[in-house]
Design an enzyme around this catalytic site. Structure first.
Site, PDB file in Angstrom:
ATOM      1  N   MET A 138      -5.111 -19.805 -15.961  1.00 43.16           N
ATOM      2  CA  MET A 138      -5.516 -20.609 -14.824  1.00 43.16           C
ATOM      3  C   MET A 138      -5.876 -19.669 -13.686  1.00 43.16           C
ATOM      4  SD  MET A 138      -3.422 -23.657 -12.915  1.00 43.16           S
ATOM      5  CE  MET A 138      -3.180 -24.543 -14.434  1.00 43.16           C
ATOM      6  N   SER A 139      -6.977 -19.933 -13.046  1.00 42.44           N
ATOM      7  CA  SER A 139      -7.421 -19.114 -11.928  1.00 42.44           C
ATOM      8  C   SER A 139      -7.543 -19.997 -10.698  1.00 42.44           C
ATOM      9  CB  SER A 139      -8.774 -18.485 -12.260  1.00 42.44           C
ATOM     10  OG  SER A 139      -9.243 -17.721 -11.175  1.00 42.44           O
TER      11      SER A 139
END
Length: 112
Positions: free
Chosen positions: A13-14
């Site tokens: 996840m960014s």
């Protein structure tokens, strides 16, 4: 409205800078991991201190969901197919299997 929620994923996840995130859950949903059997309305219990996560459904219901699950079709070609065929699960480092052993010392589990 909702100000925050726990995010649980079998992916990376960014851009998430706050809140509780549980990432790299394995085995992944694409190979029949527990996330592939979660349905809308299921209650998920997360105990960060005990380092546990559980889906609050009966064993019978989970077994039925497993029986009804079918894997997604693999990509036909290109990098997506290479990734599909050769990346190991997060529990093994989420790296290409053909790179195993050629990068020097192992990365410690809690290195980041």
């Amino acid at each position: 409205g909702i100000e925050d929620m726990v995010r649980i994923s079998d992916a990376r996840m960014s851009g998430t800078a706050f809140g509780t995130c549980v990432l790299h859950v394995s085995p992944e949903s694409a190979v029949g991991g527990i996330i592939s059997h979660v349905r809308d309305g299921d209650v998920i219990t997360l105990d960060v201190n005990a380092r546990t996560i559980s889906m609050d459904i009966s064993e019978e219901e989970l077994e039925q969901r497993k029986l009804n699950w079918t894997p997604p079709p693999p990509p036909q070609s290109g990098y997506a197919r290479l990734f599909h065929d050769r990346i190991e699960g997060p529990e093994l480092g989420a790296d290409f299997d053909f790179l195993k052993g050629c990068r020097g010392p192992a990365v410690p589990k809690y290195s980041h």
